[in-house]
Design a protein around this motif. Structure first.
Motif, mmCIF file in Angstrom:
data_model
loop_
_atom_site.group_PDB
_atom_site.id
_atom_site.type_symbol
_atom_site.label_atom_id
_atom_site.label_comp_id
_atom_site.label_asym_id
_atom_site.label_seq_id
_atom_site.Cartn_x
_atom_site.Cartn_y
_atom_site.Cartn_z
ATOM 1 N N VAL A 127 0.827 -1.200 0.000
ATOM 2 C CA VAL A 127 0.000 0.000 0.000
ATOM 3 C C VAL A 127 0.867 1.258 0.000
ATOM 4 N N CYS A 128 2.082 1.131 0.545
ATOM 5 C CA CYS A 128 2.976 2.290 0.585
ATOM 6 C C CYS A 128 3.732 2.455 -0.720
ATOM 7 N N SER A 129 4.157 1.360 -1.302
ATOM 8 C CA SER A 129 4.900 1.453 -2.560
ATOM 9 C C SER A 129 4.016 1.958 -3.680
ATOM 10 N N ASN A 130 2.690 1.771 -3.544
ATOM 11 C CA ASN A 130 1.774 2.263 -4.576
ATOM 12 C C ASN A 130 1.478 3.748 -4.422
ATOM 13 N N THR A 131 1.866 4.315 -3.269
ATOM 14 C CA THR A 131 1.650 5.744 -3.064
ATOM 15 C C THR A 131 2.636 6.534 -3.906
ATOM 16 N N VAL A 132 2.131 7.514 -4.597
ATOM 17 C CA VAL A 132 2.981 8.303 -5.489
ATOM 18 C C VAL A 132 3.881 9.197 -4.650
ATOM 19 N N SER A 133 5.167 9.046 -4.835
ATOM 20 C CA SER A 133 6.131 9.884 -4.131
ATOM 21 C C SER A 133 6.233 11.232 -4.824
ATOM 22 N N PRO A 134 6.498 12.254 -4.083
ATOM 23 C CA PRO A 134 6.652 13.572 -4.714
ATOM 24 C C PRO A 134 7.800 13.561 -5.696
ATOM 25 N N VAL A 135 7.578 14.216 -6.824
ATOM 26 C CA VAL A 135 8.601 14.264 -7.856
ATOM 27 C C VAL A 135 9.723 15.173 -7.402
ATOM 28 N N SER A 136 10.931 14.718 -7.590
ATOM 29 C CA SER A 136 12.086 15.520 -7.215
ATOM 30 C C SER A 136 12.099 16.806 -8.010
ATOM 31 N N ARG A 137 12.348 17.893 -7.287
ATOM 32 C CA ARG A 137 12.352 19.195 -7.932
ATOM 33 C C ARG A 137 13.645 19.449 -8.692
ATOM 34 N N LYS A 138 14.661 18.674 -8.373
ATOM 35 C CA LYS A 138 15.953 18.940 -8.978
ATOM 36 C C LYS A 138 15.997 18.353 -10.374
ATOM 37 N N GLY A 139 16.187 19.169 -11.336
ATOM 38 C CA GLY A 139 16.284 18.713 -12.707
ATOM 39 C C GLY A 139 17.568 19.195 -13.326
ATOM 40 N N GLY A 140 18.082 18.415 -14.243
ATOM 41 C CA GLY A 140 19.322 18.784 -14.892
ATOM 42 C C GLY A 140 19.109 19.968 -15.829
ATOM 43 N N SER A 141 20.078 20.855 -15.858
ATOM 44 C CA SER A 141 19.992 22.014 -16.734
ATOM 45 C C SER A 141 20.346 21.599 -18.150
ATOM 46 N N CYS A 142 19.795 22.337 -19.104
ATOM 47 C CA CYS A 142 20.029 22.032 -20.518
ATOM 48 C C CYS A 142 21.490 22.323 -20.850
ATOM 49 N N SER A 143 22.151 21.392 -21.507
ATOM 50 C CA SER A 143 23.549 21.574 -21.886
ATOM 51 C C SER A 143 23.796 20.904 -23.229
ATOM 52 N N VAL A 144 24.807 21.384 -23.886
ATOM 53 C CA VAL A 144 25.188 20.872 -25.208
ATOM 54 C C VAL A 144 26.675 20.574 -25.191
ATOM 55 N N ARG A 145 27.054 19.434 -25.720
ATOM 56 C CA ARG A 145 28.469 19.066 -25.785
ATOM 57 C C ARG A 145 28.977 19.264 -27.207
ATOM 58 N N ILE A 146 30.030 20.050 -27.308
ATOM 59 C CA ILE A 146 30.687 20.299 -28.590
ATOM 60 C C ILE A 146 32.112 19.790 -28.474
ATOM 61 N N GLY A 147 32.332 18.612 -28.985
ATOM 62 C CA GLY A 147 33.633 17.986 -28.809
ATOM 63 C C GLY A 147 33.852 17.660 -27.348
ATOM 64 N N SER A 148 34.925 18.162 -26.787
ATOM 65 C CA SER A 148 35.232 17.942 -25.378
ATOM 66 C C SER A 148 34.688 19.050 -24.486
ATOM 67 N N ILE A 149 34.023 20.031 -25.085
ATOM 68 C CA ILE A 149 33.505 21.178 -24.342
ATOM 69 C C ILE A 149 32.010 20.984 -24.093
ATOM 70 N N LYS A 150 31.611 21.159 -22.844
ATOM 71 C CA LYS A 150 30.203 21.079 -22.475
ATOM 72 C C LYS A 150 29.725 22.466 -22.101
ATOM 73 N N ALA A 151 28.758 22.957 -22.835
ATOM 74 C CA ALA A 151 28.263 24.310 -22.616
ATOM 75 C C ALA A 151 26.772 24.278 -22.317
ATOM 76 N N LYS A 152 26.319 25.231 -21.513
ATOM 77 C CA LYS A 152 24.891 25.365 -21.243
ATOM 78 C C LYS A 152 24.189 25.885 -22.485
ATOM 79 N N CYS A 153 22.943 25.491 -22.599
ATOM 80 C CA CYS A 153 22.171 25.897 -23.776
ATOM 81 C C CYS A 153 22.074 27.417 -23.880
#
Length: 1224
Positions: free
Chosen positions: A238-264
């Protein structure tokens, strides 16, 4: 409150045979009691006998506790009574989860009374006690399945009082069943809780032995018949079926150009910049190419005369005076004005003439008004309390704090010491602080702290007089010395230290703080080592590099001033002791010490407000000297004493100060206290604005033709610069006034932003004084010069003064004017320079937009404190060493405990509580601390109360035959404090449990039962026989007044935040707690809010992005800076733009003329003045420099390329319009 011995002591109630053991069904391995140790523990006989049939009374007793045992038993009635008295100590920890409790009881029921005891128990050693052979060691064979089932059903069961898991207390934090069994089976020394004999728990036996491991069926915590709550059994279906709150932490948008990773956003800004610069350069090259073609008569678009313009004769003076003559209402000097500017020009012309003719009236009347406002300074007060500086009266957090303080209890005051070792070597690893010498040093420090006698109204105040005492006897000091209190160490007698194991005992307590009686604190509660140690990883407490000593002090409600004053007096003495004595003691041992009291921040803010007075005074003197030189003519030794403007500059500075004092006086009259921002920042801001206006006004008068009378020059000067001064000043007033109504707690004080409102009013008063009193002073000063009188001594007249001109020769401009006209403007007019300037500033603007996304919310406390403050090191150590966050309370309003309401099951977290109840959701959130910032399940008075009254917890809620409260057997009057052990007889032998199962409805009390027994619970002392007593732990958690209708107006459930090391952590933790409580309030239809002591200081950051920039979270100081930046930008730009709009010629000529006429005044009046006055305001200094670069570098270039047409109407065109108009 040790729970390992509870289980282990029950094992002594078995019987065994020493020789010729028979391992078969129906036989006992131990039966009867053959001895008693000196510490009172009973020891079983090592003789095997056939199991016996009990009488009806014993059979019913066994069945009530051990329903799996039927028929014959292997225990006497005395053995069973001992078993019952011992397991009752563990029952309160587990009764909230029936499956765990049942499995736990089965383990010891089978050990003590099983009729087939010999099948799984083998006596391995015996010993003589009082000439009798007794059991000294056994093997208890148990299958791994039973061990796994028992551990899995109990591992998540909460012990709410300590915000911990029950396994920490009854299993020393075991990670698996083998560790748990090893803990239970340890043989305890004399007078130490634990088993009187050793117990091994092997899981397999040889076939030839005829033994079989005990394998009674275990119950899963998710079993429907014995189901546990989700807080105690997260794995339940009954507990595992309870929906847990979605984590607010989300990854920021980023783009990789070769070896360089830059934010969108970085990539998007870079692409946009390249596109804009490419288009701009392409367009510029195209027009540049067209300009260089001989066949083309078309001039480039940025240098072509606007429609209706006539190219001025370049041989003429490129900086003609802006002469003003009476003309039509909207036209002056061939300049087409807007309607507003037309009326303003007419007003300033007439007003300037009137002021020049009546300077005394203007000066006296304007000063009278501002001096009247200054009378309000009689009520002047400075606000240094942090909660008043940063929290407005309409703040939601402030209202919640007021509710918490008034209905429950104010959060205690914190006095703290942090002792830490110094890092060694290049790696910077700090050695452990847990050494013999450091413990003895801690004793010395504690002795000195206990010896503090602060003076309050003639009486001595000690720590014992003001400290928080949960059990009404001993202070709840959080220190490792509490682990030694059971040996009277806390009496500060280091002579006994070595006799009880010294550091080794401390290290033992670090691991067994929740289970060993010898580690209990002086206030009779377990002390979590993470609250007294710092600088360790995981639970490696012995590696700690810091001692944390915290003294919780009672915090009085706001209406109890005497109690607060007593605490303040002691805190002052505490800080003095730490500075004068403790610091030297600690440093002599090669350690560091940092310290703080509840009032430290407020006291340090007061110190800062007085320490900066000299700095402010010196800065004003320097600015005064600079202004005096700036307003005067070019220094010539022969005429300097006449042409200088020292008295005028001094008068201007006095007017600025009067405007600031008038603003502060006005707010003092209406009861608003001043702040450090008003005292330190606003005078510089207003002075810079005022000096700018002074320079512009004086220079405008100087530029007028000398042939005109003084009245005409004053009038023309006001017409020339009055509109721009008015526009700039009103814009700044509006900018600060907008800040006054920012809907943030830190930006509200009596419905106005104190700093912004004061600045707005001060700028307004300064503007009014500039166009009234200062203009009158200009009239007097120019009359003085014309009359050849000495500056500062106007009574002295020099007849030999050679220069008899009325003013300053305009053909002799100042150094800044010449620089602007001959160097600055020509450089900016170069085509290549324009391209570079625009490219650089566009790049800066786009880079600023990208970097804004990296700004974190919050204001570091260290920034607002003096740099030499002792709190600087303290805040550094708090971030470095603390391993537990601030307490967090979930406050419930109007809890309806009546039988008709579902509130009880919607809040609690034991058996039969709702799976989505408040406490279950808090426990679930604590499993994801990265996003919830909740470290532990909540301590629940409601859970513990329901367990306390449960019939299974038969040692807790009891009553005498007359119906009054009966305490547990180990408390007076049932047991005398002088008794080494408590017997089952005495005055409490007839006590019975408060309720039978039939008295309760689904294990819940009725409204009347709840109302009657809750006061019993809140007054019940916790002890070994019943650890669930509510006194101390929940004394201030429930407001039980006015509950006649079955409503508890306020109650709280305590947990802790995770360690909060950054400002953004404080903001996000508050946001997460509010989101959780809001969601639960909506789903449960119960009003719930979170409260922590720091919330009211960080509430301002929750919605600050709406005030500043969309999706941008910054500090309140940054919002203040944004408002200031608007005002400063207006000051830099409006004068230049106005001068450009009324100049003649092409755009380059107009830019050059604007820089020559206004650039010097703006540069000297704003930039240099601000640089002189703000050398210790880093952010303000940056605003000034950026304003200067934008106003005097970027703006002229921008206007020369994209500027609007000139408002100057050619004379020929005006004449044509005049001649044509009659015909039309």
């Amino acid at each position: 409150m040790a729970l390992r011995p509870y289980a282990a002591q029950t094992s002594v109630t078995s019987n065994t045979t020493a020789a010729g053991e028979r391992h078969s069904e129906g036989y006992c391995a131990m039966y009867g009691i053959c001895g008693q140790r000196s510490d009172g523990k009973y020891i079983n006989c090592p003789f095997g006998t056939p199991s016996v049939k009990p009488d009806d009374l014993l059979s019913s007793k066994v069945q009530s506790l051990c329903p799996t045992i039927t028929g014959n038993v292997c225990c006497t009635e005395a053995q069973f009574d001992t078993l019952r008295s011992q397991v009752q100590q563990a029952i309160p920890f587990l009764v909230g989860c029936p499956a765990c409790l049942r499995n736990f009881l089965n383990l010891f029921c089978e050990l003590t009374c099983s009729p087939n005891q010999s099948l799984f128990i083998n006596v391995t050693s015996v010993a003589k006690v009082n000439r009798n052979m007794t059991v000294n060691g056994i093997d208890y064979y148990i299958t791994d399945d039973f061990g796994e089932g028992l551990f899995n059903s109990c591992k998540d069961v909460k012990f709410g009082t300590m915000n911990s898991r029950a396994i920490e207390f009854i299993g020393a934090g075991a990670k698996n069943f083998k560790d748990w069994f090893a803990f239970i089976g340890r043989q305890a020394p004399s007078n130490v809780p634990g088993s009187p004999y050793a117990i091994r728990f092997p899981s397999s036996v040889t076939v030839s032995s005829g033994m079989k491991p005990m394998n009674v069926s275990t119950y899963s915590c998710g079993d429907n018949s014995l189901g546990c709550s989700c807080g105690d059994c997260p794995s339940a279906t009954v507990c595992s079926n309870t929906v847990s709150p979605v984590s607010r932490k989300g990854g920021s948008c980023s783009v990789r150009i070769g070896s360089i990773k830059a934010k969108c956003i970085d990539l998007a800004v870079a692409v946009l910049y390249i596109a804009l610069v490419s288009v701009f350069f392409g367009w510029g090259l195209f027009h540049r190419t067209r300009k260089t073609k001989p066949a083309s008569g078309t001039k480039p678009w940025w240098n072509v005369m606007d429609d209706g313009e006539v190219h001025s004769n370049r041989e003429k003076n490129e900086n003609p005076p802006m002469q003003v003559f009476e003309d039509a209402s909207h036209v002056r000097n061939d300049v087409q004005l807007s309607i507003v500017q037309g009326y303003m020009s007419k007003f300033f012309r007439r007003y300037g003439t009137w002021v020049a003719r009546n300077p005394i009236i203007v000066l006296c009347s304007s000063l009278a008004v501002v001096l009247l406002l200054c009378l309000g300074l009689i009520r002047f007060k400075v606000e240094t309390r942090p909660e008043k500086l940063w929290v407005g009266p309409g703040s939601k957090a402030a209202e919640e704090k007021q509710f918490f303080d008034s209905h429950l209890a104010p959060f205690y005051r914190i006095e703290q010491l942090i002792l830490a070792t110094i890092p060694e070597g290049k790696l910077g690893n700090s050695p452990s602080i847990v050494t013999e010498d450091n413990i003895k040093l801690l004793f010395e420090i504690q002795k000195k702290v206990d010896g503090i006698k602060a003076n309050y109204s003639g009486s001595a105040v000690s720590l014992a007089d003001i400290c928080m005492k949960p059990m009404d006897k001993d202070c709840a000091t959080q220190s490792v010395l509490q682990f030694l209190s059971s040996f009277q160490y806390f009496k500060m007698d280091p002579a006994n230290y070595d006799g009880y194991g010294g550091v080794e005992h401390l290290k033992y307590c670090f691991e067994h703080y929740s289970s060993a009686d010898t580690c209990m604190s002086a206030f009779k509660g377990p002390l979590d080592p993470s609250t007294a140690l710092g600088g360790f990883s995981g639970k490696n407490y012995s590696e700690a590099s810091a001692f944390l000593v915290t003294y919780p002090v009672n915090n009085a409600r706001s209406n109890d001033g005497n109690e607060t004053e007593r605490a303040l007096a002691w805190e002052k003495a505490f800080i003095e002791l730490a500075k004068d004595e403790l610091l030297q003691m600690v440093q002599s041992r090669n350690l560091t010490l940092s310290f703080s009291s509840e009032s430290s921040v407020e006291e340090e803010l007061k110190r800062e407000s007085t320490a900066d007075a000299i700095t402010i005074l010196i800065s004003y003197l320097v600015m005064f000297a600079y202004i005096s030189l700036t307003l005067g003519d070019s220094p010539r030794l022969s005429s300097f004493y006449i042409s200088s403007k020292v008295l005028l500059g001094l008068s201007g500075v006095v007017l600025v100060m009067l405007s600031v004092l008038g603003s502060v006086g006005f707010f003092s009259v209406i009861g608003v206290k001043s702040t450090l921002i008003i005292m330190e920042v606003i005078p510089f801001l207003v002075l810079a604005v005022g000096v700018d206006n002074m320079c512009i006004l004086v220079n405008a008068v100087k530029r007028q033709p000398l042939e005109l009378p003084l009245e005409g020059r004053i009038s023309n000067a006001l017409v020339e610069v009055g509109p721009s001064i008015t526009l700039a000043s009103l814009s700044e007033v509006l900018a600060f006034a907008v800040g006054s109504f920012i809907p943030m707690p830190a930006c509200r004080a009596s419905k106005l932003t104190l700093a912004h409102s004061s600045a707005a009013l001060a700028v307004l008063l300064d503007f009014l004084l500039q166009v009234t009193a200062f203009v009158a002073l200009i009239v007097f000063d120019f009359r003085r010069t014309e009359d050849k009188r000495v500056d500062c001594f106007p009574c002295m007249k020099i007849s030999s003064y050679a220069n008899s001109d009325k003013g300053i020769d305009q053909n002799n401009p100042g150094l800044l004017t010449r620089y602007m006209k001959e160097i600055h403007a020509p450089i900016l007019s170069l085509w290549g320079v324009k391209m570079v300037v625009i490219s650089i500033f566009v790049a800066f603007a786009l880079a600023s937009i990208a970097l804004c996304t990296r700004i974190q919310p919050g204001l570091e406390q260290k920034i607002v404190l003096p740099r030499d403050s002792y709190l600087q090191g303290y805040f550094n150590n708090v971030s470095e060493y603390l391993r537990i966050g601030p307490p967090l309370y979930f406050v419930v309003k109007n809890f309806n405990y009546s039988s008709e309401s579902r509130h009880t099951n919607q809040l609690c977290s034991i058996s039969q509580c709702d799976s989505d109840s408040l406490l279950n959701e808090i426990a679930r959130a604590s499993l994801n601390p990265e996003s919830s910032y909740i470290a532990k399940p909540a301590a629940s008075w409601l859970d513990d109360f329901l367990v306390w009254i449960s019939p299974e917890a038969f040692g807790c809620c009891r009553k005498f035959t007359d119906g009054t409260y009966c305490p547990p057997d180990d408390q007076p009057p049932c047991c005398s404090p002088s008794d080494s052990s408590c017997s089952l007889g005495g005055v409490c032998k007839d006590c019975t449990t408060c309720f039978r199962h039939s008295d309760l409805h689904n294990d819940r009390p009725s409204t009347t039962q709840f109302k009657e027994k809750l006061p019993w619970f809140l007054n019940a002392l916790p002890s070994n026989d019943c650890a669930k007593g509510g006194h101390g732990a929940y004394t201030s958690s429930v407001e039980f007044k006015g509950n006649e209708s079955g409503i508890i107006q306020a109650s709280s459930f305590r947990t802790y935040h995770t360690p909060l090391n950054k400002q953004v952590d404080y903001v996000n933790s508050m946001r997460a707690a509010r989101e959780l409580s809001s969601r639960l309030s909506d789903s449960l239809k119960i009003e719930i809010f979170p409260y922590s002591v720091y919330y009211m200081f960080f509430e301002q950051y929750l919605d600050i992005w709406r005030t500043a920039l969309i999706n941008l979270s910054i500090a309140i100081v940054s919002v203040v800076n944004l408002v200031m930046a608007v005002g400063i930008s207006v000051e830099f730009c409006v004068h230049m733009t106005h001068a450009f709009s009324v100049s003649t010629g092409d755009k380059d000529q107009r830019t050059k003329e604007a820089l020559a006429t206004m650039g010097a005044s703006v540069f000297s009046g704003i930039t240099l003045t601000k640089l002189v006055g703000v050398y210790y305001f880093q952010m303000y200094l940056a605003l000034v420099l950026l304003g200067f670069l934008h106003g005097l570098v970027f703006l002229p270039v921008f206007l020369s390329v994209f500027g609007p047409p000139s408002r100057r109407v050619p004379v020929e065109q005006r004449q044509d319009q005049t001649s044509v108009s009659p015909q039309l």
